[in-house]
Each structure stands twice: as C-alpha cells, then as structure tokens.
Design a protein around this motif. Structure first.
Motif, PDB file in Angstrom:
ATOM      1  N   ARG A 295      48.403  36.435  51.909  1.00 10.04           N
ATOM      2  CA  ARG A 295      47.160  34.853  51.546  1.00 10.04           C
ATOM      3  C   ARG A 295      45.928  35.780  51.476  1.00 10.04           C
ATOM      4  NH1 ARG A 295      50.501  32.239  55.670  1.00 10.04           N
ATOM      5  NH2 ARG A 295      51.600  30.612  54.331  1.00 10.04           N
ATOM      6  N   ARG A 296      45.908  36.951  51.400  1.00 10.92           N
ATOM      7  CA  ARG A 296      44.688  37.823  50.970  1.00 10.92           C
ATOM      8  C   ARG A 296      44.093  37.198  49.860  1.00 10.92           C
ATOM      9  NH1 ARG A 296      41.741  41.380  48.088  1.00 10.92           N
ATOM     10  NH2 ARG A 296      40.038  42.337  48.696  1.00 10.92           N
ATOM     11  N   PHE A 297      44.330  36.640  48.324  1.00 10.00           N
ATOM     12  CA  PHE A 297      44.012  35.919  47.295  1.00 10.00           C
ATOM     13  C   PHE A 297      43.696  34.965  47.540  1.00 10.00           C
ATOM     14  CE2 PHE A 297      44.721  34.737  42.816  1.00 10.00           C
ATOM     15  CZ  PHE A 297      43.592  35.373  42.376  1.00 10.00           C
TER      16      PHE A 297
ATOM     17  N   ALA B  14      39.931  38.340  34.256  1.00  5.24           N
ATOM     18  CA  ALA B  14      40.677  38.833  34.224  1.00  5.24           C
ATOM     19  C   ALA B  14      40.199  39.652  35.318  1.00  5.24           C
ATOM     20  CB  ALA B  14      39.839  39.750  32.786  1.00  5.24           C
ATOM     21  N   LEU B  15      39.136  39.280  35.675  1.00  2.00           N
ATOM     22  CA  LEU B  15      38.897  40.442  37.175  1.00  2.00           C
ATOM     23  C   LEU B  15      39.735  40.018  37.858  1.00  2.00           C
ATOM     24  CD1 LEU B  15      36.986  42.931  38.611  1.00  2.00           C
ATOM     25  CD2 LEU B  15      35.365  40.941  39.152  1.00  2.00           C
TER      26      LEU B  15
ATOM     27  N   TYR C 170      44.431  40.823  41.997  1.00  2.00           N
ATOM     28  CA  TYR C 170      45.485  40.168  42.634  1.00  2.00           C
ATOM     29  C   TYR C 170      47.080  41.141  42.453  1.00  2.00           C
ATOM     30  CZ  TYR C 170      49.882  36.981  43.134  1.00  2.00           C
ATOM     31  OH  TYR C 170      50.222  36.361  43.697  1.00  2.00           O
ATOM     32  N   LYS C 171      46.992  41.523  41.121  1.00  2.00           N
ATOM     33  CA  LYS C 171      48.068  42.004  40.830  1.00  2.00           C
ATOM     34  C   LYS C 171      48.409  44.046  41.451  1.00  2.00           C
ATOM     35  CE  LYS C 171      49.691  39.475  36.844  1.00  2.00           C
ATOM     36  NZ  LYS C 171      49.997  39.618  35.657  1.00  2.00           N
TER      37      LYS C 171
END
Length: 312
Positions: A279-281, A256-257, A262-263
């Motif tokens: 590409r950070r995620f 969930a975190l 991401y969003k």
C-alpha cells in the motif's frame, strides 16, 4: 509567493522540545483531516482521499502528546469540530461517527421522522472524524482486533454507506466515513497493544509509524506563542480548506515520476513490512494530495511528488 503551510508550522513550533518530524507529521495529519473528502485523486474505479493514519512512536518524554494536542487545538480553532473522544468503544465510536444524539435512543421517533423526511444523507454527504489520541492504547485498547479491522476498512471507504450492527442489536449506517488518525505510543506500549502475530492485520498496512527521538532541547519556561502567529496558522489551515475542492490532476512530469516510483520500488526484505509495501503507493498519493494542498497548488507537479516521497 505564498509559503508552504509546513514551513510556517515548523517555524511556529521551532521553540520546542518536540522532534521536528513529529510536528511535520502532525501538520500532515491536520491538513488531511480538514480537507475531509473535498479534495481527491481519481484512481481507476475509485478515488483516493488525503485522510492519513499516523502513529508517533517514541520513548516517554519525546513530547508526542505535545505535538498531538497542539494540532488538535489548531484544528478546533480552524473550525473542525468532529474530534473523537480520548477513550471509546467500537460501538460508541460508530455512534459518534454516525452523528447519533446521545439523548435520543436509537430508532426513536425523531430519528425515524428525520430519516423519512430528509433521508440519511441530507445533512452531509460524508461523516468526518479526527482521532487525536496522544495515548493510543487508551483509544484502541489492547489487541482489539475487531475495532482495528473496522478502522482499517474505513481508511479508503468510498461509495455506499458503511453499515454495522452494534451490540444493542441496532444498525448504524454512515455515509462515506472519513477518518484521520494522529496517535502517540511508546515502543513498549505498541508491542503490548499490538503483538507481532497481529501485525499482518489490514489496519497496520494503512498505519504509518513515525519514529522520533528526543531532540536534546531543554526549555524550562516555554514561551506563550504570539496571538498573531497562532492566528496566521489557523487562517492558513482555513485557507487550505476553502482553496481546494474536487479532483486533482497531475502534470505530465509528475505522472511520469510517479510511474517510475511505482514500478521501481524494491520490496523491503523484512516480511513484517509486506502489507505496508503493498500500500506504499496509495500512501504516497495521499501525501501528494496533502503536499499540493499545503502549497496551495491546483495540480500535483514534480515538486509535489518529490516532497511527498521524501517524507514517506
């Protein structure tokens, strides 16, 4: 409770002129390298592995080389042997990565016999390589786009062997190349080797630049570390490798975190960071694997995500 490898390593290196951030990210690089492809996160139709591409950036005298050489020596003591040369070419790097014997010509009878009898993937399912380049420009060259493009492609390679035809006209085929990079550079050296007009090249979205400043500590006679302390760090790194294997899963709170991160992450207004933002995620997930491994956790929990996101 077992302490984190990071806390142990920072304590081990505390009496140092090296910025703490350089030692921490060197530890991240070391864990990512020794895990190779043994630990990963399933991600849709692909897998994410913990191999990082890191470059320590600081003025001359920031002790970048000290941090890099120390981690390289710890990896060697821990049994990691596939370390790149300090200076190389694209062709020689690929030959080293493929495990080609310098004494045997490409396509020799021995090579062909081995391939026919056992197949290319018999000895290993992947080819790891740790690039520990305290003088980054010696390794990467100046504006060497072809080499950088190859390294960019190998950051998240998964599946079919990587094939490339080198200048001799021969082809190399490398099963699942797994590259980790820990390099050092000055701001001046970085701008010389990588002019602003090539920063949009894919390699740079995969490279994390870790800036550090001198920590103000001056040590005339650095102490020799106690042999038992060094042995503890080496053993801890070996334990991380042996303890972890296979796919990592998330706890519900961690999942969930990560979705919130991401969003809700806002793009950086500076256009030079566009490719990094995209590409950070993936960088975050790589760090989650490394942080979980450093704490000997079998799953990625909320604390792991917070720690990884804080570092990033």
């Amino acid at each position: 409770m077992t302490s984190s490898f990071f806390s142990d390593y920072l304590a081990y290196t505390s009496d140092s002129e090296v910025p703490t951030s350089f030692h921490r990210w060197s530890a991240i690089a070391g864990i990512g390298a020794i895990l190779e492809r043994n630990l990963y996160i399933p991600h849709g139709h692909s897998r994410i592995f913990p191999n990082p591409y890191l470059m320590l950036i600081g003025t001359a005298g920031t002790r970048k080389s000290t941090a890099i050489k120390l981690m390289k020596s710890i990896l060697v003591k821990a049994g990691y042997t596939t370390i790149s040369a300090e200076r190389t070419s694209k062709e020689k790097f690929l030959l080293d990565l493929a495990g080609h014997d310098d004494d045997a010509p490409m396509g020799s009878g021995d090579d062909i016999l081995t391939a026919n009898l056992f197949g290319e993937d018999n000895e290993c399912t992947h080819r790891p390589m740790f690039i520990g380049a305290d003088e980054a420009n010696d390794f990467f060259g100046i504006g060497n786009l072809e080499f950088l493009s190859i390294l960019g492609s190998l950051w998240d390679w998964d599946g079919a062997p990587y094939a490339n035809r080198i200048k001799t006209g021969k082809s190399v085929s490398i099963p699942n190349p797994t590259i980790s990079i820990l390099a050092g550079n000055t701001p001046t050296g970085f701008s010389l080797a990588f002019p602003s007009d090539i920063l949009g090249q894919g390699f740079f979205s995969r490279l994390l630049l870790i800036y550090g400043e001198p920590n103000g500590v001056r040590i005339t006679f650095p102490k020799t570390p106690d042999a038992n302390e060094t042995a503890h760090i080496v053993t801890s790194l070996q334990r991380i490798k042996s303890y972890h294997f296979g796919a990592l899963d998330y706890t519900d709170t961690a999942r969930a975190l990560l979705e919130v991160i991401y969003k809700s992450t806002v793009p950086i207004s500076d256009l030079r960071f566009d490719s990094y933002f995209n590409r950070r995620f993936t960088h975050l997930l790589k760090l989650c694997i490394i942080c979980a491994a450093a704490n000997l956790r079998k799953t990625i929990d909320e604390a792991t995500v917070i720690e990884a996101n804080t570092y990033l």
